[in-house]
Design a protein around this motif. Structure first.
Motif, PDB file in Angstrom:
ATOM      1  N   ALA A  64      39.793  53.833  36.190  1.00 34.31           N
ATOM      2  CA  ALA A  64      39.188  53.311  34.959  1.00 34.31           C
ATOM      3  C   ALA A  64      38.536  54.471  34.211  1.00 34.31           C
ATOM      4  O   ALA A  64      37.587  55.090  34.702  1.00 34.31           O
ATOM      5  CB  ALA A  64      38.156  52.237  35.291  1.00 34.31           C
ATOM      6  N   ASP A  74      37.198  36.278  37.325  1.00 35.61           N
ATOM      7  CA  ASP A  74      37.323  36.210  35.862  1.00 35.61           C
ATOM      8  C   ASP A  74      36.006  35.809  35.220  1.00 35.61           C
ATOM      9  O   ASP A  74      35.555  36.410  34.241  1.00 35.61           O
ATOM     10  CB  ASP A  74      38.407  35.203  35.468  1.00 35.61           C
ATOM     11  N   ARG A 121      38.433  44.820  39.863  1.00 32.43           N
ATOM     12  CA  ARG A 121      39.647  45.023  39.065  1.00 32.43           C
ATOM     13  C   ARG A 121      39.419  44.646  37.607  1.00 32.43           C
ATOM     14  O   ARG A 121      39.985  45.248  36.693  1.00 32.43           O
ATOM     15  CB  ARG A 121      40.793  44.210  39.655  1.00 32.43           C
ATOM     16  N   ARG A 122      38.585  43.646  37.372  1.00 32.08           N
ATOM     17  CA  ARG A 122      38.296  43.214  36.004  1.00 32.08           C
ATOM     18  C   ARG A 122      37.234  44.085  35.342  1.00 32.08           C
ATOM     19  O   ARG A 122      37.248  44.276  34.137  1.00 32.08           O
ATOM     20  CB  ARG A 122      37.881  41.747  36.021  1.00 32.08           C
ATOM     21  N   GLY A 139      41.211  38.109  32.627  1.00 29.29           N
ATOM     22  CA  GLY A 139      40.665  39.359  32.166  1.00 29.29           C
ATOM     23  C   GLY A 139      39.167  39.314  32.042  1.00 29.29           C
ATOM     24  O   GLY A 139      38.514  38.326  32.288  1.00 29.29           O
ATOM     25  N   SER A 140      38.623  40.437  31.630  1.00 33.52           N
ATOM     26  CA  SER A 140      37.188  40.560  31.499  1.00 33.52           C
ATOM     27  C   SER A 140      36.685  39.672  30.403  1.00 33.52           C
ATOM     28  O   SER A 140      37.108  39.735  29.268  1.00 33.52           O
ATOM     29  CB  SER A 140      36.828  42.026  31.191  1.00 33.52           C
ATOM     30  N   GLU A 167      29.038  45.878  28.151  1.00 36.92           N
ATOM     31  CA  GLU A 167      29.311  47.294  27.963  1.00 36.92           C
ATOM     32  C   GLU A 167      28.046  48.122  28.190  1.00 36.92           C
ATOM     33  O   GLU A 167      26.967  47.779  27.721  1.00 36.92           O
ATOM     34  CB  GLU A 167      29.827  47.510  26.535  1.00 36.92           C
ATOM     35  N   ALA A 174      37.044  47.139  35.552  1.00 35.77           N
ATOM     36  CA  ALA A 174      37.690  48.367  35.094  1.00 35.77           C
ATOM     37  C   ALA A 174      37.900  48.367  33.583  1.00 35.77           C
ATOM     38  O   ALA A 174      38.106  49.425  32.978  1.00 35.77           O
ATOM     39  CB  ALA A 174      39.023  48.559  35.813  1.00 35.77           C
ATOM     40  N   ARG A 175      37.840  47.191  32.953  1.00 34.68           N
ATOM     41  CA  ARG A 175      38.065  47.085  31.515  1.00 34.68           C
ATOM     42  C   ARG A 175      36.777  47.145  30.703  1.00 34.68           C
ATOM     43  O   ARG A 175      36.815  47.060  29.483  1.00 34.68           O
ATOM     44  CB  ARG A 175      38.775  45.767  31.204  1.00 34.68           C
ATOM     45  N   VAL A 176      35.631  47.240  31.363  1.00 36.52           N
ATOM     46  CA  VAL A 176      34.347  47.227  30.656  1.00 36.52           C
ATOM     47  C   VAL A 176      33.927  48.664  30.367  1.00 36.52           C
ATOM     48  O   VAL A 176      33.616  49.421  31.295  1.00 36.52           O
ATOM     49  CB  VAL A 176      33.263  46.516  31.489  1.00 36.52           C
ATOM     50  N   PRO A 177      33.887  49.083  29.106  1.00 34.54           N
ATOM     51  CA  PRO A 177      33.580  50.482  28.785  1.00 34.54           C
ATOM     52  C   PRO A 177      32.118  50.824  29.044  1.00 34.54           C
ATOM     53  O   PRO A 177      31.228  49.997  28.882  1.00 34.54           O
ATOM     54  CB  PRO A 177      33.908  50.580  27.287  1.00 34.54           C
TER      55      PRO A 177
END
Length: 346
Positions: free
Chosen positions: A142, A93, A118-119, A274-275, A101, A121-124
């Motif tokens: 992702a 985390d 896994r975290r 989360g991220s 980003e 995967a949320r970073v664009p």
């Protein structure tokens, strides 16, 4: 979850037999997990582990017990995945909060780096270069993350690509950060692993990065294994969990790492989700606690400012000196759930 059953009160001999069976089944088990299963204190479990070690039945490690075998033994992925799971989650985390980003990063093999993936995967707009099949799998769906795999030969015990093919595919690569894990971490030798091929690929990953971030839970602090991966003076930041209050050796190792210029980020219980979760920013701790840059490798490395782009860091518009998070004392009394331990000024 670690293989084992929860039991009621047992006598010392029965308790030690159960501990031994758990270690044999899993390869390595943390003291916290042993204490939970046998329903006693970590102090009692530590005494049991010492007694079993004296009989040559297992080896002690910081925060846990492993099968005997010294430097040459390496637990497989199934065993490692059950060790210090809560700590690895908190570390992942916090580590994810350092990724922005649009960055390009490399992520090495390991159970902790898998949690990080896994975290991520949320970073664009992120590009992740990895030699780990498990890291790639975690990022496979992702939508806005590009995954680049190295070549190489598959090493089945940790699902990683190793060998000359992996190393050659990393030549000429340049990214902002490398996130690595390993089998042990000491201030004297830095990060190490028990497999020569894995160590060689990790060194190639380091050469591709401007900043090196090591992810290691407290059970790895003070543990030294056969092959050095990253020397201490090349490690920019260590992300770890807070050692138990009684673990003086781990606390001493943290301070020794900080004294050598490694920035220590400590993720406490519930540090985030989360991220980017769990990043508690505070004022600089003191004049004596100001960070110093880690010397770069000649002609290859350039360390980006720590906290670059983070709230309070360079380029964020925050106040100068706010890069450092709140300090955590080595006696276990943390001033924040997530904290930075800065090196002493020499």
């Amino acid at each position: 979850m670690v293989v084992g059953v929860t039991v009621g009160f047992v006598f010392a001999a029965e308790r030690r037999q159960l501990i031994l069976e758990m270690v044999r089944a899993n390869g390595a088990v943390s003291l916290r997990e042993l204490a939970r299963v046998v329903q006693t204190s970590e102090v009692t479990v530590r005494r049991d582990v010492r007694a079993l070690e004296a009989e040559g039945l297992l080896d002690r490690r910081h925060g846990g017990a492993v099968l005997p075998g010294g430097f040459t033994r390496e637990s497989g992925f199934p065993q490692k995945s059950h060790l210090a799971t809560a700590e690895k989650t908190a570390i992942a985390d916090l580590a994810a909060s350092f990724v922005e980003e649009g960055e390009a990063v490399v992520v090495g093999a390991g159970t902790t780096t898998q949690e990080l993936a896994r975290r991520l995967a949320r970073v664009p707009g992120l590009t992740v270069v990895t030699n780990s099949l498990l890291v790639a799998q975690a990022l496979a769906h992702a939508n806005r993350v590009e995954v680049v795999m190295t070549g190489g030969t598959l090493r089945g015990s940790n699902y990683a690509l190793v060998g000359s093919g992996a190393e050659q595919s990393l030549q000429g690569l340049r990214v902002t950060r490398a996130f690595l894990s390993g089998s042990g971490l000491t201030a004297e030798r830095g990060l190490s692993t028990s497999n020569m091929l894995s160590a060689s690929v990790d060194r190639a990953l380091v050469q591709a990065a401007a900043e090196v971030v090591v992810l290691a839970d407290h059970t790895k602090l003070g543990t030294d294994t056969m092959f050095q991966t990253v020397p201490t003076d090349v490690i920019t930041r260590l992300v770890t969990d807070e050692p138990p209050a009684h673990d003086d050796r781990a606390a001493t190792e943290l301070q020794a790492l900080a004294d050598q210029g490694v920035h220590i980020s400590v993720a406490g219980p519930g540090a985030g989700s989360g991220s980017g979760g769990g990043a508690v920013h505070g004022d600089a701790v003191s004049q004596a606690a100001r960070r110093r840059d880690v010397p770069p490798l000649p002609g290859q490395r350039r360390n980006l400012p720590l906290g670059h782009g983070q709230p309070g860091g360079p380029g964020s518009g925050g106040p100068p000196g706010a890069q450092l998070r709140s300090a955590v004392s080595l006696d276990g009394q943390a001033t924040a759930r997530v904290a930075d331990l800065a090196p002493r000024r020499r």
